[in-house]
Write a protein that holds these residues in place. Structure first.
Motif, PDB file in Angstrom:
ATOM      1  N   GLN A  77     -18.231  -3.997   0.643  1.00 49.46           N
ATOM      2  CA  GLN A  77     -16.800  -3.877   0.374  1.00 49.46           C
ATOM      3  C   GLN A  77     -16.416  -2.412   0.179  1.00 49.46           C
ATOM      4  O   GLN A  77     -15.418  -1.945   0.733  1.00 49.46           O
ATOM      5  N   ILE A  81     -13.803  -0.198   2.527  1.00 48.40           N
ATOM      6  CA  ILE A  81     -12.656   0.518   1.954  1.00 48.40           C
ATOM      7  C   ILE A  81     -12.717   1.992   2.332  1.00 48.40           C
ATOM      8  O   ILE A  81     -11.711   2.581   2.732  1.00 48.40           O
ATOM      9  N   ARG A  99      -4.280  -3.639   5.475  1.00 46.25           N
ATOM     10  CA  ARG A  99      -5.097  -4.554   4.680  1.00 46.25           C
ATOM     11  C   ARG A  99      -6.448  -4.723   5.361  1.00 46.25           C
ATOM     12  O   ARG A  99      -6.626  -4.346   6.522  1.00 46.25           O
ATOM     13  N   ASP A 101      -9.145  -7.684   6.310  1.00 44.99           N
ATOM     14  CA  ASP A 101      -9.355  -9.122   6.459  1.00 44.99           C
ATOM     15  C   ASP A 101     -10.801  -9.393   6.865  1.00 44.99           C
ATOM     16  O   ASP A 101     -11.481  -8.517   7.400  1.00 44.99           O
ATOM     17  N   ASN A 120      -6.394 -10.272   3.655  1.00 46.81           N
ATOM     18  CA  ASN A 120      -6.430  -9.434   2.454  1.00 46.81           C
ATOM     19  C   ASN A 120      -7.655  -9.779   1.603  1.00 46.81           C
ATOM     20  O   ASN A 120      -7.572  -9.828   0.372  1.00 46.81           O
ATOM     21  N   ILE A 122     -10.407  -8.149   1.016  1.00 48.72           N
ATOM     22  CA  ILE A 122     -10.950  -7.059   0.208  1.00 48.72           C
ATOM     23  C   ILE A 122      -9.780  -6.225  -0.284  1.00 48.72           C
ATOM     24  O   ILE A 122      -9.064  -5.599   0.499  1.00 48.72           O
ATOM     25  N   GLN A 123      -9.596  -6.242  -1.581  1.00 48.91           N
ATOM     26  CA  GLN A 123      -8.457  -5.569  -2.191  1.00 48.91           C
ATOM     27  C   GLN A 123      -8.759  -4.100  -2.380  1.00 48.91           C
ATOM     28  O   GLN A 123      -9.813  -3.718  -2.883  1.00 48.91           O
ATOM     29  N   ALA A 124      -7.822  -3.283  -1.964  1.00 45.11           N
ATOM     30  CA  ALA A 124      -7.936  -1.837  -2.142  1.00 45.11           C
ATOM     31  C   ALA A 124      -6.543  -1.252  -2.164  1.00 45.11           C
ATOM     32  O   ALA A 124      -5.600  -1.839  -1.634  1.00 45.11           O
ATOM     33  N   ASN A 125      -6.418  -0.116  -2.748  1.00 41.36           N
ATOM     34  CA  ASN A 125      -5.142   0.607  -2.702  1.00 41.36           C
ATOM     35  C   ASN A 125      -5.189   1.575  -1.554  1.00 41.36           C
ATOM     36  O   ASN A 125      -5.351   2.763  -1.725  1.00 41.36           O
TER      37      ASN A 125
END
Length: 126
Positions: A77, A81, A99, A101, A120, A122-125
């Motif tokens: 992950q 990112i 995003r 996926d 979405n 894997i969450q990241a800013n």
């Protein structure tokens, strides 16, 4: 061992082909494949309307104990990112909505493949 690595790469390429065809049928415009950078590899990059999407494609065979999505650990992950961030920076796309996926593939019982698309994932800013 080299033959096994070759077949693993071929299997990965085939899974990415299946995922790309599936995503295209779902309205995604694939703009890049197998993008390598200092951050890592991005399997597929596509446009979902106005959103830039980085796709991680995972295939798991019938003897696997985990699904493709479950096989993406913390280290992977973090690499995804970093690779997505590097891509956005290199192409000057920081202001673009994006995003990450996951497309998880497994052998199917009715169809050739079972395909799970996790948006979405894997969450990241980014």
């Amino acid at each position: 061992m080299a033959a096994r690595e070759g077949s693993r790469k071929e299997l990965g390429n085939k899974a990415e082909d299946v995922a790309a065809r599936y995503l295209t049928r779902q309205g995604i415009k694939i703009i890049a494949r197998n993008v390598y950078s200092k951050g890592g590899e991005l399997d597929l990059i596509g446009m979902d309307c106005e959103v830039l999407v980085f796709f991680e494609v995972r295939f798991r065979g019938p003897s696997s104990f985990s699904t493709g999505a479950e096989s993406i650990g913390f280290t992977k992950q973090r690499r995804l990112i970093r690779a997505a961030s590097f891509y956005l920076h290199r192409h000057g796309l920081w202001n673009m909505q994006s995003r990450i996926d996951v497309i998880a593939l497994a052998p199917g019982t009715v169809k050739q493949y079972r395909i799970q698309w996790i948006k979405n994932a894997i969450q990241a800013n980014l």
